[in-house]
Write a protein that holds these residues in place. Structure first.
Motif, mmCIF file in Angstrom:
data_model
loop_
_atom_site.group_PDB
_atom_site.id
_atom_site.type_symbol
_atom_site.label_atom_id
_atom_site.label_comp_id
_atom_site.label_asym_id
_atom_site.label_seq_id
_atom_site.Cartn_x
_atom_site.Cartn_y
_atom_site.Cartn_z
ATOM 1 N N LYS A 229 21.296 26.274 3.842
ATOM 2 C CA LYS A 229 22.115 25.233 3.221
ATOM 3 C C LYS A 229 23.519 25.770 2.942
ATOM 4 O O LYS A 229 23.757 26.985 2.980
ATOM 5 C CB LYS A 229 21.478 24.699 1.935
ATOM 6 C CG LYS A 229 21.248 25.742 0.859
ATOM 7 C CD LYS A 229 20.566 25.110 -0.365
ATOM 8 C CE LYS A 229 20.258 26.173 -1.414
ATOM 9 N NZ LYS A 229 19.616 25.603 -2.616
ATOM 10 N N LYS A 231 27.047 25.303 0.328
ATOM 11 C CA LYS A 231 27.545 24.807 -0.959
ATOM 12 C C LYS A 231 29.044 25.076 -1.062
ATOM 13 O O LYS A 231 29.507 26.182 -0.775
ATOM 14 C CB LYS A 231 26.811 25.485 -2.124
ATOM 15 C CG LYS A 231 27.208 24.944 -3.493
ATOM 16 C CD LYS A 231 26.389 25.595 -4.606
ATOM 17 C CE LYS A 231 26.739 25.000 -5.954
ATOM 18 N NZ LYS A 231 25.936 25.612 -7.052
ATOM 19 N N MET A 233 32.421 24.710 -3.770
ATOM 20 C CA MET A 233 32.721 24.589 -5.197
ATOM 21 C C MET A 233 34.215 24.716 -5.437
ATOM 22 O O MET A 233 34.915 25.416 -4.690
ATOM 23 C CB MET A 233 32.006 25.682 -6.000
ATOM 24 C CG MET A 233 30.503 25.689 -5.899
ATOM 25 S SD MET A 233 29.827 27.244 -6.529
ATOM 26 C CE MET A 233 30.118 28.326 -5.129
ATOM 27 N N THR A 251 32.941 26.512 -12.848
ATOM 28 C CA THR A 251 32.795 25.616 -11.691
ATOM 29 C C THR A 251 32.984 24.191 -12.172
ATOM 30 O O THR A 251 32.180 23.681 -12.963
ATOM 31 C CB THR A 251 31.426 25.792 -11.038
ATOM 32 O OG1 THR A 251 31.283 27.148 -10.574
ATOM 33 C CG2 THR A 251 31.259 24.855 -9.859
ATOM 34 N N ALA A 254 31.401 20.587 -7.489
ATOM 35 C CA ALA A 254 30.522 21.256 -6.511
ATOM 36 C C ALA A 254 29.804 20.219 -5.656
ATOM 37 O O ALA A 254 29.556 19.089 -6.089
ATOM 38 C CB ALA A 254 29.498 22.143 -7.229
ATOM 39 N N TYR A 255 29.499 20.634 -4.424
ATOM 40 C CA TYR A 255 28.730 19.779 -3.508
ATOM 41 C C TYR A 255 27.864 20.689 -2.639
ATOM 42 O O TYR A 255 28.353 21.619 -2.004
ATOM 43 C CB TYR A 255 29.663 18.943 -2.637
ATOM 44 C CG TYR A 255 28.945 18.033 -1.683
ATOM 45 C CD1 TYR A 255 28.161 16.981 -2.138
ATOM 46 C CD2 TYR A 255 29.042 18.223 -0.303
ATOM 47 C CE1 TYR A 255 27.496 16.132 -1.257
ATOM 48 C CE2 TYR A 255 28.384 17.382 0.596
ATOM 49 C CZ TYR A 255 27.612 16.340 0.097
ATOM 50 O OH TYR A 255 26.943 15.516 0.971
ATOM 51 N N GLU A 256 26.572 20.414 -2.659
ATOM 52 C CA GLU A 256 25.604 21.221 -1.900
ATOM 53 C C GLU A 256 24.878 20.325 -0.908
ATOM 54 O O GLU A 256 24.488 19.204 -1.254
ATOM 55 C CB GLU A 256 24.619 21.871 -2.872
ATOM 56 C CG GLU A 256 23.643 22.834 -2.220
ATOM 57 C CD GLU A 256 22.751 23.520 -3.245
ATOM 58 O OE1 GLU A 256 21.511 23.400 -3.102
ATOM 59 O OE2 GLU A 256 23.286 24.143 -4.187
ATOM 60 N N THR A 257 24.716 20.805 0.314
ATOM 61 C CA THR A 257 24.075 19.976 1.338
ATOM 62 C C THR A 257 23.257 20.829 2.304
ATOM 63 O O THR A 257 23.566 22.004 2.527
ATOM 64 C CB THR A 257 25.136 19.178 2.130
ATOM 65 O OG1 THR A 257 24.489 18.363 3.097
ATOM 66 C CG2 THR A 257 26.093 20.109 2.844
ATOM 67 N N SER A 258 22.224 20.192 2.852
ATOM 68 C CA SER A 258 21.430 20.803 3.926
ATOM 69 C C SER A 258 21.644 20.063 5.235
ATOM 70 O O SER A 258 20.944 20.323 6.219
ATOM 71 C CB SER A 258 19.943 20.787 3.543
ATOM 72 O OG SER A 258 19.718 21.543 2.374
ATOM 73 N N LYS A 327 29.743 28.830 -0.006
ATOM 74 C CA LYS A 327 28.629 29.783 0.014
ATOM 75 C C LYS A 327 27.558 29.316 1.017
ATOM 76 O O LYS A 327 27.164 28.143 1.014
ATOM 77 C CB LYS A 327 28.022 29.876 -1.389
ATOM 78 C CG LYS A 327 26.964 30.951 -1.556
ATOM 79 C CD LYS A 327 26.405 30.951 -2.973
ATOM 80 C CE LYS A 327 27.443 31.412 -3.982
ATOM 81 N NZ LYS A 327 26.818 31.585 -5.335
ATOM 82 N N GLU A 336 23.361 35.924 0.879
ATOM 83 C CA GLU A 336 24.392 34.886 0.915
ATOM 84 C C GLU A 336 25.638 35.415 1.603
ATOM 85 O O GLU A 336 25.850 36.617 1.706
ATOM 86 C CB GLU A 336 24.758 34.450 -0.514
ATOM 87 C CG GLU A 336 23.599 33.896 -1.326
ATOM 88 C CD GLU A 336 23.977 33.709 -2.788
ATOM 89 O OE1 GLU A 336 25.058 34.198 -3.194
ATOM 90 O OE2 GLU A 336 23.192 33.093 -3.534
ATOM 91 N N CYS A 338 29.841 34.432 1.313
ATOM 92 C CA CYS A 338 30.789 33.642 0.532
ATOM 93 C C CYS A 338 32.210 33.809 1.068
ATOM 94 O O CYS A 338 32.588 34.897 1.536
ATOM 95 C CB CYS A 338 30.770 34.049 -0.934
ATOM 96 S SG CYS A 338 29.175 33.808 -1.742
#
Length: 367
Positions: A229, A231, A233, A251, A254-258, A327, A336, A338
């Motif tokens: 995934k 992310k 930020m 922070t 933020a937006y996290e997506t798969s 990230k 990870e 970054c």
């Protein structure tokens, strides 16, 4: 052309001293700060008694909570940056602004002008947000114009004969965009061939408050790992210069997506993620650097602090910065990757109407 302009008015508790100011925000252009000008109206009794009246520019820096002040310890510094005798007038000539000339014509012989120059390296008006239920004075930098009656400028002023008006030192966005931010980071893995590459680009360097930030992400997976995934930020950096370890980050968006994941070995992904940092999403969070009217709770995210040089950092100040951080998550064993890109977040410079064109009486606002 006829232009109306506001004038802010505040009286001392005994109504013997009245302070008038044409504005409460003064622009810092990095090399120079707008002069602080105003008019003081004195009661005829004070003039007959020939009482001395002083105007001062006060910088109040609170670096700790009031509730933690015990055994005489204070987490507050009050600095007098400028002091000037208003009455009896000194022999030196005060270069009056158009606003002062108009008020002097209107208020009569009991009105006396003052002009103070704020040091260019003084810190910006920034405070740290508190929770809504917390009514204690906030940590941060605040400025006040103080007018009082006393024997000397260092005399302890009496509350009844003192006027204190809060003002702000502000910076506005540059007129030109800088270089478009872009970075590439790579990661290789022990005992595994190939590497993972992450390229991040922003559409511009300078954003206004409320703008949508477009984060262009390109992932090239030449390793044998799987990206699960992504992310993105927006982080706000806060540096309390007084403390050696006074740097921290918040922070604020933020937006996290798969979507498009997993990114298998030998494949790539290119996508744009949008972020909008604003105060509404961080309304009840403490520790975020904000600016605006603290008493009226009219707050917004603090703007980026622009410095002429690192040597001009004032010890009694808070420096604010912003960065986008992307990230990639590779699972428990892969770790990870970054990438980080700094950017500028500020307000555009307002177009102030010229007071010199005004012919109508000003609107007076009691503070």
């Amino acid at each position: 052309m006829v232009v109306n302009f506001k004038v802010f008015k505040k009286l001392s508790p005994n109504s013997k001293i009245t302070l008038y100011m044409g504005k409460r925000e003064f622009i810092d252009s990095i090399s120079v700060v707008e002069p602080i000008d105003g008019i003081v109206i004195l009661d005829p009794e004070y003039i007959k008694q020939n009482r001395k009246v002083f105007a001062q520019l006060i910088c109040n820096f609170r670096y700790g909570r009031e509730e933690d002040e015990v055994m005489g310890i204070s987490f507050q510094k009050e600095l007098t940056l400028v002091s000037q005798q208003v009455y009896p007038p000194l022999k030196c000539e005060v270069k009056k602004t158009r606003m002062q000339e108009k008020l002097l014509d209107k208020m009569g012989e009991n009105a006396f002008p003052f002009v103070m120059e704020m040091p260019s390296n003084s810190p910006a008006s920034v405070v740290l947000a508190q929770k809504a239920a917390d009514d204690t004075p906030p940590c941060g930098v605040q400025y006040f114009v103080k007018v009082f009656s006393g024997e000397t400028e260092i005399d302890r002023s009496h509350r009844r004969s003192t006027v204190t008006l809060a003002i702000r030192k502000v910076q506005y966005a540059p007129t030109k965009q800088g270089i478009q931010p872009c970075t590439i980071v790579r990661k290789d893995f022990l005992l595994s061939p190939g590497e993972l590459e992450l390229e991040v680009t922003l559409d511009k360097q300078l954003y206004y408050h409320g703008d949508k930030i477009a984060v262009n992400i390109c992932v090239r997976n030449n390793s044998n790992k799987v990206v699960k995934k992504v992310k993105a930020m927006v982080q706000q950096g806060v540096d309390v210069v007084l403390f050696q370890n006074g740097q921290f980050r918040n922070t604020i968006a933020a937006y996290e997506t798969s979507e498009g994941c997993p990114i298998q070995p030998g494949s790539a992904l290119q996508k744009i993620m949008y972020l909008v940092p604003n105060m509404a999403a961080n309304a009840n969070r403490s520790g975020i650097a904000v600016e605006g009217d603290v008493k009226k709770k009219e707050l917004g995210l603090a703007s980026t602090t622009l410095l002429a040089s690192q040597e001009s950092r004032d010890a009694f100040g808070i420096i604010v910065s912003y960065a986008v951080k992307v990230k990639l998550f590779l699972g428990a064993l892969g770790g990870e990757l970054c990438a980080e890109l700094p950017f500028i977040l500020m307000h555009p410079k307002p177009q102030r109407k010229s007071i010199e064109e005004d012919e109508k009486p000003s609107k007076i606002v009691d503070v």
